[in-house]
Design a protein around this motif. Sequence first.
Motif, PDB file in Angstrom:
ATOM      1  N   LEU A  95       0.819  -1.207   0.000  1.00  0.00           N
ATOM      2  CA  LEU A  95       0.000   0.000   0.000  1.00  0.00           C
ATOM      3  C   LEU A  95       0.857   1.264   0.000  1.00  0.00           C
ATOM      4  CD1 LEU A  95      -2.931   0.994   0.208  1.00  0.00           C
ATOM      5  CD2 LEU A  95      -2.676   0.998   2.668  1.00  0.00           C
ATOM      6  N   TYR A  96       1.781   1.324   0.968  1.00  0.00           N
ATOM      7  CA  TYR A  96       2.643   2.511   1.030  1.00  0.00           C
ATOM      8  C   TYR A  96       3.525   2.614  -0.206  1.00  0.00           C
ATOM      9  CZ  TYR A  96       1.398   3.691   5.836  1.00  0.00           C
ATOM     10  OH  TYR A  96       0.722   4.075   6.944  1.00  0.00           O
TER      11      TYR A  96
ATOM     12  N   LEU B 127       2.941   1.513  -3.255  1.00  0.00           N
ATOM     13  CA  LEU B 127       2.167   1.981  -4.401  1.00  0.00           C
ATOM     14  C   LEU B 127       1.875   3.469  -4.294  1.00  0.00           C
ATOM     15  CD1 LEU B 127      -0.442  -0.818  -5.168  1.00  0.00           C
ATOM     16  CD2 LEU B 127       1.382   0.031  -6.626  1.00  0.00           C
ATOM     17  N   LEU B 128       1.428   3.884  -3.096  1.00  0.00           N
ATOM     18  CA  LEU B 128       1.084   5.295  -2.925  1.00  0.00           C
ATOM     19  C   LEU B 128       2.300   6.177  -3.180  1.00  0.00           C
ATOM     20  CD1 LEU B 128      -1.289   5.354   0.164  1.00  0.00           C
ATOM     21  CD2 LEU B 128      -1.798   6.099  -2.150  1.00  0.00           C
ATOM     22  N   LEU B 129       3.453   5.735  -2.681  1.00  0.00           N
ATOM     23  CA  LEU B 129       4.667   6.541  -2.864  1.00  0.00           C
ATOM     24  C   LEU B 129       5.114   6.560  -4.318  1.00  0.00           C
ATOM     25  CD1 LEU B 129       6.872   5.784   0.264  1.00  0.00           C
ATOM     26  CD2 LEU B 129       6.090   8.021  -0.535  1.00  0.00           C
TER      27      LEU B 129
ATOM     28  N   ILE C  51       3.378   5.824  -7.128  1.00  0.00           N
ATOM     29  CA  ILE C  51       2.443   6.545  -8.004  1.00  0.00           C
ATOM     30  C   ILE C  51       2.510   8.043  -7.722  1.00  0.00           C
ATOM     31  CG2 ILE C  51       0.040   6.784  -8.727  1.00  0.00           C
ATOM     32  CD1 ILE C  51      -0.404   3.907  -7.839  1.00  0.00           C
ATOM     33  N   GLY C  52       2.605   8.391  -6.430  1.00  0.00           N
ATOM     34  CA  GLY C  52       2.707   9.798  -6.066  1.00  0.00           C
ATOM     35  C   GLY C  52       3.938  10.446  -6.671  1.00  0.00           C
TER      36      GLY C  52
END
Lengths: 295, 305
Positions: B28-29, B31-33, B35-36
């Motif tokens: 989760l982290y 992917l978020l990082l 993609i961000g």
Amino acid sequence: MTKRKKMMKRSKRENLVGWAFLSVWVLGFLLFMAYPLITSFYYSLSQVTLEGEGIQVQFIAFENYRRIFSSAPGFSFLESVSDFALEILFKVPIITVFAIIIAVMLNQKIKLRGFFRAIYFLPVIIASGPVINQLVSQGAATIPLVEEMGLINLINETFSENLARPIATIFSELIVILWFSGVQILLFIAALQKIDRSTYEAGMIDGAGAWESFWKITMPSLKSMVLVSVIFTIINLATFSENQAIAHIKNNMFALDTGFGFSSAIAWIYFIVLALILVIASLLLGAFKKEVSKR
Amino acid sequence: MKANTKNKIKHFFFGKKLSEGLIGRLVLYGLLLIIGFVYLLPLIKMFTYSIKDLEDLVNPIVEWIPTKIYLVNYQTSFVVLNYFKTLGVSLLVTLVPALLQTATTSIAGYALAKFKVKFKAVIFLLILLTYLVPSQIYMIPKYVMFHQMGILESVWAIILPAFFGQGLSSAIFILIFYQFFRMQPKVLDESGEIDGANPFQIFFKIGVPLATPAYLTAFLFSFVWYWNETYISSLFLGADLYTLQLKLLNFSSQFNLAQGISQTMLNEAIRYAATILIILPVLIVYIIMQKWFVEGIDRTGVTGE
């Protein structure tokens, strides 16, 4: 005075006060929306010429519309409209799916949620036509890997020319396309937060995993927001100032061989195409809504 | 056996619950990082390029980290954009319409939320119409109208429609206020009425103060959308009233017009520097008011029902 009469008087008064509050907007609507809209339709049926300070309007029925389908400026406009329709076809699903994925991830119990949310919303603040234009024209809008792996060449080789062009555009502008999802992400987060946590717990007791819960609990509660988000996306793309179709409308206004009448006519054609796209999208999503509810 | 593997794969990707378990959290982290980061890549690239000098620009080895910080690009764009004067124009045609539009749309939203008005459904339909009909359709008669009124190429061409609630995305703001005012308890208005206040006093003394979050959110969005708008302003504002965005749109020709700067100096570093100068004001507003943007949509209850 009887009670009934008093009630009548009250509702009458309420109506008047309400209209007083609405009056500025109604006046504005008539002046800046209704009147120009009707005039625009009339222009589209006319030959409009500028003479010094004045303007000459001569009714010519459907001549402008006939010209659109037979002349060079009309043809390049129609081409840009079909490009726009293709663009919608590709971009709207990409943006919507991306927004849902990000919203679901941001709706988990995570640290730095505010920080991530701020990042994913940031493009909405800065994405103006000229800024996007600069980024795309300098090649800053693409994911570096796309170029290095020669993906664009691959696309050009596999698809026919008409299809390869929009697909290649999507890959070379992928990041800024995703930039159009900021508001939609927030809409989906708001919808996700309305789902009662206990629904998921109940689902888990019944043996549903994350996958099943997503399709049976999360998606059904997002379905009305999907429609809102899709309509928002379409309108947003349709009025974005770098859109070629609307650039035609403005360019033809002051072109020597076309003018205001012809421009108004292509604007109406654009509107009809847009309305059709909106109707088709709503119908498709209506069907999708039923499908999700059935699951 | 097959179902078991399928489940395992599912659980590997999604976990029992996405945010639980070490792998789930890492994914989760991660992917978020990632993609961000990719999401912000254009901005990062823009920034690093904007401080590159000519040598770094042509050097293929220097990609993400310039060898030195070169600020002349900013100086040049500053002159070309005539920054402070243009910023003044931009603020004028952004702040004033945003304020007026917020005021008018709030009054309209209040009317729809609080009073039993006849033909309310028709009004809602018309509001929706103003959102769905692209401005390109009625822009030409408006152009003629403004010309006849003598306000073409003046700030009034942008300000007047905003005042009458026909500005950028006015419909969205009316709906925001409608939802917000509808959530306010009726008891408050009634208590005001008992104290002898008339509807206008109730609106100003009770309605408005309680709706501060909605006002702030609507104003901020309105501000940002006006800031980023170029289609209508390029048509209605003359060359004397070029905003920052319009100067960026015509950057090459602006470059020619600027004195003491030759066309040959124009390169991507200068373009990026100019772009940064143009997003800087909204970026600052966003950094300070970030919470009101991202939480505003929840808070104002736009999504209710």
